[in-house]
Design a protein around this motif. Structure first.
Motif, PDB file in Angstrom:
ATOM      1  N   LYS A 187       0.826  -1.208   0.000  1.00 37.21           N
ATOM      2  CA  LYS A 187       0.000   0.000   0.000  1.00 37.21           C
ATOM      3  C   LYS A 187       0.859   1.256   0.000  1.00 37.21           C
ATOM      4  O   LYS A 187       0.599   2.216  -0.747  1.00 37.21           O
ATOM      5  CB  LYS A 187      -0.922   0.002   1.224  1.00 37.21           C
ATOM      6  N   LEU A 188       1.871   1.255   0.842  1.00 37.35           N
ATOM      7  CA  LEU A 188       2.725   2.435   0.971  1.00 37.35           C
ATOM      8  C   LEU A 188       3.524   2.674  -0.305  1.00 37.35           C
ATOM      9  O   LEU A 188       3.623   3.813  -0.784  1.00 37.35           O
ATOM     10  CB  LEU A 188       3.675   2.258   2.159  1.00 37.35           C
ATOM     11  N   ARG A 189       4.098   1.618  -0.874  1.00 39.54           N
ATOM     12  CA  ARG A 189       4.897   1.769  -2.083  1.00 39.54           C
ATOM     13  C   ARG A 189       4.064   2.349  -3.224  1.00 39.54           C
ATOM     14  O   ARG A 189       4.505   3.259  -3.945  1.00 39.54           O
ATOM     15  CB  ARG A 189       5.496   0.427  -2.502  1.00 39.54           C
ATOM     16  N   ARG A 190       2.847   1.833  -3.391  1.00 41.43           N
ATOM     17  CA  ARG A 190       1.974   2.331  -4.460  1.00 41.43           C
ATOM     18  C   ARG A 190       1.631   3.802  -4.237  1.00 41.43           C
ATOM     19  O   ARG A 190       1.643   4.600  -5.180  1.00 41.43           O
ATOM     20  CB  ARG A 190       0.689   1.498  -4.526  1.00 41.43           C
ATOM     21  N   TRP A 191       1.337   4.175  -2.993  1.00 41.48           N
ATOM     22  CA  TRP A 191       0.987   5.564  -2.696  1.00 41.48           C
ATOM     23  C   TRP A 191       2.176   6.487  -2.975  1.00 41.48           C
ATOM     24  O   TRP A 191       2.027   7.542  -3.593  1.00 41.48           O
ATOM     25  CB  TRP A 191       0.557   5.700  -1.237  1.00 41.48           C
ATOM     26  N   LEU A 192       3.362   6.095  -2.541  1.00 40.71           N
ATOM     27  CA  LEU A 192       4.549   6.909  -2.750  1.00 40.71           C
ATOM     28  C   LEU A 192       4.858   7.064  -4.238  1.00 40.71           C
ATOM     29  O   LEU A 192       5.178   8.162  -4.713  1.00 40.71           O
ATOM     30  CB  LEU A 192       5.750   6.292  -2.032  1.00 40.71           C
ATOM     31  N   GLU A 193       4.772   5.972  -4.984  1.00 42.83           N
ATOM     32  CA  GLU A 193       5.038   6.031  -6.427  1.00 42.83           C
ATOM     33  C   GLU A 193       4.071   6.986  -7.123  1.00 42.83           C
ATOM     34  O   GLU A 193       4.469   7.755  -8.014  1.00 42.83           O
ATOM     35  CB  GLU A 193       4.941   4.631  -7.033  1.00 42.83           C
ATOM     36  N   ASN A 194       2.810   6.947  -6.709  1.00 40.51           N
ATOM     37  CA  ASN A 194       1.815   7.853  -7.304  1.00 40.51           C
ATOM     38  C   ASN A 194       2.134   9.311  -7.003  1.00 40.51           C
ATOM     39  O   ASN A 194       2.002  10.185  -7.869  1.00 40.51           O
ATOM     40  CB  ASN A 194       0.408   7.513  -6.794  1.00 40.51           C
ATOM     41  N   GLN A 195       2.554   9.600  -5.757  1.00 39.61           N
ATOM     42  CA  GLN A 195       2.842  10.987  -5.389  1.00 39.61           C
ATOM     43  C   GLN A 195       4.105  11.510  -6.086  1.00 39.61           C
ATOM     44  O   GLN A 195       4.178  12.686  -6.444  1.00 39.61           O
ATOM     45  CB  GLN A 195       2.981  11.120  -3.865  1.00 39.61           C
ATOM     46  N   VAL A 196       5.080  10.627  -6.276  1.00 37.34           N
ATOM     47  CA  VAL A 196       6.295  11.029  -7.004  1.00 37.34           C
ATOM     48  C   VAL A 196       5.937  11.362  -8.449  1.00 37.34           C
ATOM     49  O   VAL A 196       6.394  12.366  -9.012  1.00 37.34           O
ATOM     50  CB  VAL A 196       7.360   9.909  -6.956  1.00 37.34           C
ATOM     51  N   LYS A 197       5.085  10.526  -9.050  1.00 36.79           N
ATOM     52  CA  LYS A 197       4.708  10.719 -10.449  1.00 36.79           C
ATOM     53  C   LYS A 197       3.823  11.955 -10.627  1.00 36.79           C
ATOM     54  O   LYS A 197       4.012  12.747 -11.549  1.00 36.79           O
ATOM     55  CB  LYS A 197       3.970   9.474 -10.952  1.00 36.79           C
ATOM     56  N   ARG A 198       2.844  12.144  -9.738  1.00 36.08           N
ATOM     57  CA  ARG A 198       1.868  13.224  -9.904  1.00 36.08           C
ATOM     58  C   ARG A 198       2.350  14.565  -9.359  1.00 36.08           C
ATOM     59  O   ARG A 198       2.016  15.617  -9.897  1.00 36.08           O
ATOM     60  CB  ARG A 198       0.560  12.837  -9.203  1.00 36.08           C
ATOM     61  N   LYS A 199       3.111  14.528  -8.275  1.00 41.38           N
ATOM     62  CA  LYS A 199       3.453  15.788  -7.587  1.00 41.38           C
ATOM     63  C   LYS A 199       4.958  16.030  -7.480  1.00 41.38           C
ATOM     64  O   LYS A 199       5.382  16.971  -6.825  1.00 41.38           O
ATOM     65  CB  LYS A 199       2.831  15.792  -6.187  1.00 41.38           C
TER      66      LYS A 199
END
Length: 334
Positions: A135-147
């Motif tokens: 869960k954490l890895r997916r959330w972090l990857e999304n925030q790096v990509k989007r923000k």
């Protein structure tokens, strides 16, 4: 081209490395042996990798030959007792390397917030490290990509088995005021109502991250004190938090990971510092630093169980006096 295999050790290997950080601070490590490979010699590194692969292949071929000629006698030969990493002195060394790397990353980037995130809720088992990791890895990857989020994150277990994480992050979120503040003398955020009633001194606004959906989040703005934060976050790397997610820490790839490193040779005995012997080796080390904080800051940060008390200290008159006194003494001794 130079043949790096033929170079004398003092050309390729050095006994001193100096890390220089963005603000001009530096840390120097001296060793009584030539152990630091000059990473500026890229060709040497490449040759070393080729040599290592060659040695691995030769070792594999030898093991295959031994296996082919093996007899039943080997089945009755007693295997040597296993020696734990602690007994070999590896555990302490691994922890130190992890702390050193965390410090380098923390001190080589600009951070806006000290973030703490928790995992809770009855829907999932948030004490399961593998589940939380996904869960954490997916959330972090999304925030790096989007923000374009930058993060340096260290997980920690509660005494009840639950997991939470501490992190340094850049200014990439639209934060929401939590309605609480860090105040002098309190180790937890205090509501605005209580602050007004007791006329308390506000230290920092506490924010929440709306994008974090798996539990609570607290994001505390940090002033320009990279060194203090670098030391503080390394305190969470301990034997008790032994690689919860397979690593002691996570960091995003868009972080600056390495300070500038200068390799040199030094007369080890002439360095006026106390020598520290590495366990189970003949290597001795001496350290020197001009990082712009009081020299025992790692010990100081270990006294604090939460970021509120720590921030109170580093922004206090007491800390400023220690800081000024130390550098005044240093100038007098030069």
């Amino acid at each position: 081209m130079a043949n790096f295999y033929d170079l004398p050790p003092e050309v390729v290997l050095k006994n001193t490395n100096t890390k220089i950080y963005a603000d001009g601070s530096s840390t120097t490590t001296y060793c009584n042996n030539y152990i630091f490979v000059d990473k500026n010699l890229k060709e040497y590194q490449q040759n070393q990798k080729i040599l290592q692969l060659k040695r691995k292949w030769e070792k594999f071929e030898k093991s295959q030959q031994e296996e082919d000629t093996q007899t039943d006698m080997f089945d009755i030969i007693k295997k040597p007792a296993k020696v734990s990493k602690e007994e070999r002195g590896e555990r302490t060394d691994i922890l130190k390397r992890a702390k050193d790397k965390v410090f380098d990353i923390a001190f080589s980037n600009e951070w806006a917030y000290f973030l703490t995130i928790t995992f809770n809720g009855s829907e999932y088992d948030f004490s399961n490290a593998d589940f939380v990791k996904k869960k954490l890895r997916r959330w972090l990857e999304n925030q790096v990509k989007r923000k374009d989020m930058k993060y340096l994150l260290i997980p920690e277990r509660h005494k009840n088995g639950g997991i939470h994480c501490h992190a340094l992050i850049n200014d990439c979120f639209d934060m929401v005021d939590s309605g609480t503040r860090l105040v002098t003398g309190y180790n937890k955020p205090v509501t605005l109502k209580t602050i007004d009633e007791k006329n308390l001194h506000v230290r920092n606004v506490v924010y929440n991250i709306p994008e974090w959906k798996y539990g609570f989040s607290t994001a505390i703005p940090v002033e320009n004190n990279s060194a203090a934060l670098a030391f503080y976050i390394t305190k969470y790397i301990t034997k008790g938090n032994n690689k919860i997610f397979g690593k002691y820490y996570w960091s995003s790839r868009n972080c600056n990971r390495d300070p500038q490193i200068i390799y040199s040779n030094t007369d080890f005995d002439s360095v006026s510092k106390s020598a520290i012997t590495k366990p189970y080796t003949s290597n001795q080390y001496k350290y020197n630093t001009n990082v712009n904080i009081i020299p025992n800051f790692e010990e100081v940060s270990a006294r604090f169980d939460n970021i509120a008390d720590f921030l109170d200290y580093i922004y206090s008159d007491e800390y400023r006096k220690e800081y000024d006194d130390y550098f005044e003494r240093s100038e007098l001794n030069e």
